[in-house]
Design a protein around this motif. Structure first.
Motif, PDB file in Angstrom:
ATOM      1  N   UNK A  25       7.831  -0.269  14.298  1.00  0.00           N
ATOM      2  CA  UNK A  25       6.743  -1.118  14.786  1.00  0.00           C
ATOM      3  C   UNK A  25       5.451  -0.335  14.943  1.00  0.00           C
ATOM      4  N   UNK A  26       5.515   0.848  15.531  1.00  0.00           N
ATOM      5  CA  UNK A  26       4.321   1.671  15.729  1.00  0.00           C
ATOM      6  C   UNK A  26       3.695   2.034  14.386  1.00  0.00           C
ATOM      7  N   UNK A  27       4.507   2.400  13.408  1.00  0.00           N
ATOM      8  CA  UNK A  27       3.983   2.742  12.074  1.00  0.00           C
ATOM      9  C   UNK A  27       3.289   1.535  11.445  1.00  0.00           C
ATOM     10  N   UNK A  28       3.868   0.354  11.604  1.00  0.00           N
ATOM     11  CA  UNK A  28       3.281  -0.851  11.037  1.00  0.00           C
ATOM     12  C   UNK A  28       1.922  -1.138  11.670  1.00  0.00           C
ATOM     13  N   UNK A  29       1.847  -0.986  12.982  1.00  0.00           N
ATOM     14  CA  UNK A  29       0.585  -1.241  13.686  1.00  0.00           C
ATOM     15  C   UNK A  29      -0.477  -0.235  13.270  1.00  0.00           C
ATOM     16  N   UNK A  30      -0.087   1.037  13.161  1.00  0.00           N
ATOM     17  CA  UNK A  30      -1.052   2.068  12.798  1.00  0.00           C
ATOM     18  C   UNK A  30      -1.476   1.982  11.341  1.00  0.00           C
ATOM     19  N   UNK A  31      -0.520   1.900  10.447  1.00  0.00           N
ATOM     20  CA  UNK A  31      -0.819   1.999   9.017  1.00  0.00           C
ATOM     21  C   UNK A  31      -1.280   0.678   8.402  1.00  0.00           C
ATOM     22  N   UNK A  32      -0.626  -0.421   8.769  1.00  0.00           N
ATOM     23  CA  UNK A  32      -0.945  -1.705   8.137  1.00  0.00           C
ATOM     24  C   UNK A  32      -2.152  -2.397   8.766  1.00  0.00           C
ATOM     25  N   UNK A  33      -2.263  -2.321  10.099  1.00  0.00           N
ATOM     26  CA  UNK A  33      -3.316  -3.066  10.784  1.00  0.00           C
ATOM     27  C   UNK A  33      -4.420  -2.185  11.362  1.00  0.00           C
TER      28      UNK A  33
END
Length: 405
Positions: free
Chosen positions: A334-342
């Motif tokens: 989840x943290x990676x998705x928030x940082x990298x995608x958004x």
């Protein structure tokens, strides 16, 4: 002279009493809004506002409708305008009572509206002196006017039912708890981006008159979160992705994790997470920002489809390892998705760094949206089996197997 003084004070008291009553509002003159939905209007550049108003005569739970009334507990009205204020003003032309916002439970925003920006929504509802700052705010992929009009749950008023969906979110973890005060705070923040709960329709209700047909009726359910950058919706998270997000923002009462059995990787085992604690500490060295995050929880086995002996230390250690690996994977994903995608700091890491390093923060305040995706988060998860479990031995049948003769 004494009589004049007494007369003056008497007249002054009457004036003050009259002044205190001049601004009163009789409840019979008010249209109490319970929920409001915002959709895109039919005409280009317009907004559709749907207000759900309680009908005092019908909201008492009575089955029969008074003469001339529908029997419905709410009256729902829809108007359209080039701004929210214009649309709401039009309601006065069709309402026999003054629209009153102090009892509003929830604001539901369609995602198409949210993608174009909700700056005007924030501005209007925070300027409204009648609206409570603890009013819930959500986004939805459905039409907002349908969401606030759907009779759901056990409540008479749909708007009240929507608000009560958030009552147990610290247990269900299906959506963050977001009110307009949180939305405004994040919107005005130098670093934190807005985060709103998400609701959607799910076919889950069974008609008691036709239970053989199974679930047929749509219900409104909590469905994750909407992530904003500035005032625009840039992405969404599913409910199963929320653990890694909500931990950074809220205190959770409990949670659930499904892992594999210690001696059988193909059989699932469910545990409840209790006594959860989460801590984030920023670090700053040689111009690099990083964070040490630690998550601790007690685990209690609530459902095991395998033979599990909690008095066996090897079983316990394997179970704890499985839970720690599962939680670490969920949070990091989840943290990676928030940082990298958004690239949107809904984790409030900028605020944490600013509180610890206020002087250094000045160098990053204007470029945090570029720095946030690059900061490293070192995560450590610790899960321990509770010693107070009632069942240590496997739950097995007490019937002896018959021996073949």
């Amino acid at each position: 002279m004494m009589k004049k003084t007494i007369l003056f004070h008497a007249l002054l008291s009457v004036v003050l009493l009259l002044g205190a009553c001049s601004g009163k509002r009789e409840i019979s003159d008010l249209a109490l809004v319970m929920a409001v939905g915002l959709d895109k209007g039919e005409k280009e550049g317009t907004v559709k506002v749907t207000a759900q108003v309680a009908r005092p005569a019908d909201a008492r739970g009575q089955t029969g409708a008074p003469s001339g009334q529908s029997g419905e507990p709410v009256w729902t009205v829809e108007t359209e305008g080039s701004s929210i204020f214009e649309a709401i003003r039009q309601m006065s032309s069709m309402s026999s009572r003054r629209v009153f916002w102090a009892h509003n439970f929830i604001i539901v925003i369609n995602e198409e509206v949210a993608k174009e920006g909700i700056g005007d929504v924030i501005d209007f509802f925070t300027r409204n002196p009648e609206l409570r700052m603890r009013t819930w705010v959500t986004v939805t992929p459905e039409k907002a006017n349908e969401v606030i009009s759907t009779v759901t749950s056990l409540e008479v008023i749909p708007g009240e039912a929507l608000a009560k969906l958030f009552r147990y979110t610290t247990i269900s973890n299906q959506a963050p708890r977001t009110v307009i005060m949180d939305l405004l705070s994040a919107y005005l923040s130098e670093s934190t981006e807005p985060l709103l709960a998400r609701v959607a329709f799910e076919t889950s209700k069974i008609d008691n008159k036709a239970p053989d047909k199974g679930a047929q009726t749509k219900q409104v359910v909590l469905a994750g979160a909407g992530i904003f950058k500035g005032d625009k919706l840039v992405g969404t998270l599913k409910p199963e992705e929320l653990r890694g997000l909500v931990l950074f923002r809220e205190k959770l009462d409990s949670g659930v994790a499904v892992v594999s059995c210690p001696d059988d990787p193909n059989t699932p085992l469910s545990v409840e997470l209790t006594n959860q604690s989460f801590n984030v500490k920023p670090k700053y060295k040689d111009g690099d920002i990083s964070y040490d995050a630690s998550f601790k929880a007690h685990i209690r086995v609530v459902e095991a489809g395998c033979s599990l002996d909690l008095s066996n230390k090897k079983h316990v250690k394997k179970l704890e390892d499985n839970v720690e690996k599962e939680l670490t994977s969920q949070i990091k994903t989840t943290v990676d998705k928030i940082q990298k995608d958004y690239g949107a700091d809904v984790l409030e890491l900028g605020k944490v760094f600013q509180n610890e390093y206020p002087y250094e923060w000045k160098h990053y305040a204007n470029s945090w949206d570029e720095v946030f995706p690059t900061v490293k988060i070192n995560l450590k998860v610790s899960a321990k089996v509770e010693s107070g479990s009632l069942l240590y031995k496997p739950t097995t049948s007490g019937k002896k197997e018959k021996k073949e003769e």
